[in-house]
Design an enzyme around this catalytic site. Structure first.
Site, short mmCIF file in Angstrom:
data_model
loop_
_atom_site.label_atom_id
_atom_site.label_comp_id
_atom_site.label_asym_id
_atom_site.label_seq_id
_atom_site.Cartn_x
_atom_site.Cartn_y
_atom_site.Cartn_z
N GLU A 1 41.04 42.88 46.23
CA GLU A 1 39.72 41.93 45.77
C GLU A 1 39.24 41.18 46.83
O GLU A 1 37.99 40.97 46.98
CB GLU A 1 40.15 41.13 44.60
CG GLU A 1 40.40 41.99 43.10
CD GLU A 1 39.23 42.91 42.81
OE1 GLU A 1 38.70 43.72 43.56
OE2 GLU A 1 38.66 42.47 41.72
N THR B 1 29.45 41.95 44.59
CA THR B 1 30.14 40.66 44.12
C THR B 1 29.96 39.58 45.26
O THR B 1 29.66 38.36 44.85
CB THR B 1 31.68 41.02 44.04
OG1 THR B 1 31.80 41.90 43.00
CG2 THR B 1 32.43 39.74 43.32
#
Length: 314
Positions: A128, A181
């Site tokens: 991530e 994101t």
């Protein structure tokens, strides 16, 4: 075992009032992955189908997460990974988390489960970090634990698993636009008012209480976001109409999935979730924007061995 095929679930993060700390796993939406032991050290990405993503291990989230695990493992070999991407990158339903979580879960199984799920979350968070610049766990935690997860603390990492109420079903619409994101985080405010914070804390506490007590009305009342949704919703075409029509169709609540552009709704039954899907479809058919639409129960197990019908690639 020297080889394993796994289903890596899509996830909904934030769930309106739980920015960066709350997430859930879907049951029927996800990627497929084959992981095999090999004598050569390191991680080799053999194949990525479904999307054009990097095959160099240091540029692929599955490779980065896998290397984080290998650094801590008592193992002299390596692994090869083949990924069939069903979750589009930038969809807001945990594409990078599915790859990161699937890789470390499969590797752990092949090594005889030397690591706990919490440790696997820490490894997957490195994937991530590559994807968004932030090692957040609100997608990888539910992908590995299943159900709902609450990240009580990041330092030290403290994860609470919450079993999903049996009647809860998710509807997700994914407009065919990409919102990264990393870009979506840049537009967020770094400070909030005390008034908004109090509202958000109350809703988060109410949602957790509603999940534990299976109080669906309380769940619905708590699915409010006073901090992130007002900002990020401007990036999603037709968001207000999606939310309005979903609630009118019977959804308990509706909001942005992760960083968007996907929009989710939670309903108390499969029948209602399908009605919500029809309402979402009506909105986007009028807008003329291509989309994917998913109706899924909450996944209880997270990453798992793929069923025979799912394990359809070599």
């Amino acid at each position: 075992m020297d080889s394993i095929k796994v289903f890596c679930p899509a996830t909904i993060a934030n769930i309106s009032c739980g920015f960066d700390v709350l997430g859930l796993a879907l049951d029927t939406v996800g990627d497929l992955m084959t992981v095999k032991k090999q004598q050569e050290k390191g991680i080799e990405i053999l194949e990525v189908t479904g999307q054009d993503l990097p095959k160099e291990a240091h540029r692929n989230v599955a490779g980065v997460a896998g290397m984080a695990l290998l650094q801590q493992a008592d193992y002299n070999g390596g692994f090869s990974i083949s990924i069939d991407k069903k979750i589009k990158a930038g969809s807001g339903i945990g594409s990078s988390a599915a790859s990161s979580a699937g890789a470390v879960w499969a590797m752990n199984e092949l090594l005889g489960k030397p690591f706990t799920r919490r440790q696997l979350v820490e490894f997957a968070m490195e994937g991530e970090r590559l994807a968004s610049g932030v090692a957040h766990a609100d997608n990888v935690a539910p992908a590995l634990f299943g159900g709902f997860t609450l990240i009580r603390s990041y330092n030290p990492l403290d994860i609470i698993h919450i079993s999903p109420p049996g009647e809860l079903v998710a509807t997700v619409i994914h407009p065919q636009i990409e919102i990264k994101t990393s870009d979506s985080r840049k537009i967020l405010k770094t400070t909030i008012s005390l008034e908004d914070g109090i509202k958000q804390w109350g809703n988060l506490g109410g949602l957790i209480a509603g999940l534990y007590t299976q109080d669906y009305d309380l769940i619905g009342r708590s699915l409010e976001d006073h901090i992130v949704e007002p900002i990020r919703s401007i990036l999603i075409p037709g968001f207000d109409a999606l939310k309005k029509h979903s609630l009118e169709a019977g959804a308990l609540g509706c909001g942005i999935s992760g960083s968007g552009p996907s929009v989710y709704a939670l309903s108390r039954s499969l029948a209602t979730a399908k009605e919500v899907a029809a309402a979402m479809k009506t909105v986007y058919d009028k807008l003329g924007i291509a989309y994917d639409l998913h109706v899924s129960e909450i996944g209880k197990s997270g990453v798992r061995v793929a069923s025979p019908s799912e394990a359809n690639f070599n």
